[in-house]
Scaffold this motif. Structure first.
Motif, mmCIF file in Angstrom:
data_model
loop_
_atom_site.group_PDB
_atom_site.id
_atom_site.type_symbol
_atom_site.label_atom_id
_atom_site.label_comp_id
_atom_site.label_asym_id
_atom_site.label_seq_id
_atom_site.Cartn_x
_atom_site.Cartn_y
_atom_site.Cartn_z
ATOM 1 N N ILE A 224 -0.624 8.309 9.038
ATOM 2 C CA ILE A 224 -0.791 7.867 7.651
ATOM 3 C C ILE A 224 -2.163 8.267 7.121
ATOM 4 N N ALA A 225 -3.184 8.200 7.964
ATOM 5 C CA ALA A 225 -4.526 8.611 7.530
ATOM 6 C C ALA A 225 -4.609 10.109 7.287
ATOM 7 N N THR A 226 -3.749 10.874 7.934
ATOM 8 C CA THR A 226 -3.769 12.326 7.774
ATOM 9 C C THR A 226 -3.147 12.772 6.454
ATOM 10 N N LEU B 146 6.291 4.547 -1.238
ATOM 11 C CA LEU B 146 7.747 4.443 -1.334
ATOM 12 C C LEU B 146 8.487 4.834 -0.064
ATOM 13 N N LEU B 147 7.798 5.429 0.918
ATOM 14 C CA LEU B 147 8.520 5.845 2.120
ATOM 15 C C LEU B 147 7.714 5.661 3.403
ATOM 16 N N LEU B 148 6.607 6.389 3.540
ATOM 17 C CA LEU B 148 5.921 6.417 4.826
ATOM 18 C C LEU B 148 5.273 5.070 5.162
ATOM 19 N N MET B 149 4.639 4.436 4.188
ATOM 20 C CA MET B 149 4.057 3.121 4.452
ATOM 21 C C MET B 149 5.122 2.089 4.806
ATOM 22 N N PRO B 150 6.263 2.039 4.100
ATOM 23 C CA PRO B 150 7.330 1.120 4.529
ATOM 24 C C PRO B 150 7.832 1.376 5.936
ATOM 25 N N VAL B 151 7.860 2.637 6.359
ATOM 26 C CA VAL B 151 8.301 2.936 7.728
ATOM 27 C C VAL B 151 7.363 2.282 8.742
ATOM 28 N N VAL C 169 -6.137 1.816 5.464
ATOM 29 C CA VAL C 169 -6.282 3.146 6.063
ATOM 30 C C VAL C 169 -6.004 4.227 5.021
ATOM 31 N N VAL C 170 -4.952 4.044 4.234
ATOM 32 C CA VAL C 170 -4.639 5.017 3.182
ATOM 33 C C VAL C 170 -5.786 5.108 2.174
ATOM 34 N N ALA C 171 -6.292 3.949 1.745
ATOM 35 C CA ALA C 171 -7.355 3.937 0.742
ATOM 36 C C ALA C 171 -8.632 4.597 1.268
ATOM 37 N N LEU C 172 -9.037 4.263 2.479
ATOM 38 C CA LEU C 172 -10.271 4.831 3.029
ATOM 39 C C LEU C 172 -10.147 6.327 3.266
ATOM 40 N N SER C 173 -9.010 6.752 3.816
ATOM 41 C CA SER C 173 -8.813 8.177 4.060
ATOM 42 C C SER C 173 -8.834 8.965 2.751
ATOM 43 N N GLY D 180 -5.212 -4.706 -2.613
ATOM 44 C CA GLY D 180 -4.656 -6.053 -2.533
ATOM 45 C C GLY D 180 -3.222 -6.115 -3.006
ATOM 46 N N TYR D 181 -2.919 -5.399 -4.097
ATOM 47 C CA TYR D 181 -1.569 -5.427 -4.649
ATOM 48 C C TYR D 181 -0.579 -4.712 -3.735
ATOM 49 N N VAL D 182 -0.900 -3.500 -3.312
ATOM 50 C CA VAL D 182 0.009 -2.736 -2.451
ATOM 51 C C VAL D 182 0.197 -3.438 -1.109
ATOM 52 N N GLY D 183 -0.878 -4.023 -0.578
ATOM 53 C CA GLY D 183 -0.754 -4.767 0.674
ATOM 54 C C GLY D 183 0.201 -5.945 0.547
ATOM 55 N N ALA D 184 0.172 -6.624 -0.608
ATOM 56 C CA ALA D 184 1.113 -7.730 -0.833
ATOM 57 C C ALA D 184 2.553 -7.219 -0.857
ATOM 58 N N GLY D 185 2.761 -6.043 -1.464
ATOM 59 C CA GLY D 185 4.098 -5.457 -1.467
ATOM 60 C C GLY D 185 4.583 -5.127 -0.068
ATOM 61 N N MET D 186 3.704 -4.581 0.753
ATOM 62 C CA MET D 186 4.090 -4.274 2.128
ATOM 63 C C MET D 186 4.317 -5.553 2.942
#
Length: 326
Positions: free
Chosen positions: A84-86, A128-133, A183-187, A223-229
């Protein structure tokens, strides 16, 4: 068989009755009235006594810490975080190459104009895909994985209780969901600062804001995306309580996400779109408006909370009455 043992009448001593009890397979034990009075039978321990609050709290946090340690030391989860970081790095490099061509606009122009925009672009690709996986793998494996490995009964043998164990499993999955988001945000942020210029950010509404304000909006997005996950983790956890095969819960969660995406793409089914969880994943673009569209963020958070309450209740109802055989 009982015998009476009396002392010599002239000695003036009292008579003590003795009784010899024989139990099959045991050595005869002689019990006198004096020994009985000296060692009264102890009262049986009271049942149903809960642990003291301080001890229960400490046990809860210790169990959560152990669960988090196992999750973040597992090679499979570390590989998912690395992959995910890549992705933001690949997206940034691709946008950097494409932005050098003439006539490019839209998101490419926005990212090329400011490094912070790569974070929002990466979330658009991954949410919409990789983070949910990644979230489904951890949450779907939480209960089903323990049952499949035969360790669930041993966890319940400890004085933790099913409700407390289920809460620990969910918090572990929710924390991992936020870890994926961070991780997504920092990368994306680091990649953007390396590949693109840093400066004032131009929002979708055309307003220009400072870098500090842009970083604050990235924090709100995390914060928002993390709540969704975390809401998606509740669905995976609920499915995990219905099976002993973790891949079934993981696949079931992803099938639901894909079905929701298909239903959203059909215009005639627009009336059910607000009830589908992935509909609210991309509402983080509300931070790219001036002022921030707090109404859209609030509706999304309300939907996430409803999903967590609904599927958390389903998971609790199933797990609290489930017959644990493995």
């Amino acid at each position: 068989m009982s015998t009476a043992d009396t002392s010599t009448p002239g000695a003036g001593t009292s008579t003590v009755a003795t009784e010899t009890r024989r139990t099959p397979g045991l050595v005869p034990v002689t019990e006198t009235l004096r020994t009985t009075e000296r060692h009264p039978p102890s009262e049986p321990p009271a049942r149903g006594l809960a642990m003291p609050p301080t001890r229960a709290t400490w046990a809860f946090w210790r169990l959560l810490g152990s669960e988090l340690g196992l999750t973040f030391r597992r090679p499979r989860n570390l590989v998912m975080l690395a992959v995910i970081a890549t992705v933001p790095v690949i997206v940034g490099v691709a946008l950097r190459i494409v932005s050098s061509e003439e006539g490019m606009g839209g998101i490419i122009q926005d990212v090329a104009g400011n490094s912070l925009m790569l974070t929002f672009a990466s979330f658009s690709f991954l949410v919409l895909l990789l983070m949910p996986v990644a979230v489904s793998v951890v949450a779907g494996d939480s209960v089903a994985g323990e049952a499949g490995a035969g360790t669930l009964r041993y966890l319940l043998a400890a004085p933790a209780g099913r409700t407390r164990l289920l809460l620990v499993k969910y918090l572990n999955a929710a924390i991992f969901a936020y870890a994926v988001t961070v991780v997504v945000a920092l990368s994306a942020l680091v990649t953007g600062l390396i590949l693109f210029p840093a400066g004032p950010v131009t929002l979708l509404s055309g307003t220009t804001i400072s870098i500090a304000d842009g970083l604050l909006r990235i924090l709100i997005t995390v914060g928002y995306v993390g709540a969704g996950m975390a809401a998606l983790a509740a669905i995976a956890l609920a499915l995990s309580t219905f099976t002993e095969v973790s891949i079934g819960a993981i696949a079931g969660t992803m099938v639901l996400v894909i079905i929701c995406q298909v239903l959203r793409a059909i215009p005639e089914l627009g009336s059910i779109t607000p009830y589908l969880l992935p509909t609210w994943f991309t509402n983080f673009d509300a931070v790219l408006r001036s002022p921030i569209d707090t109404g859209a963020l609030g509706e999304g958070l309300l939907a996430f909370g409803a999903y967590i309450a609904l599927f958390g209740s389903i998971a609790w109802a199933r797990f609290s009455g489930k017959d644990i055989t493995s």
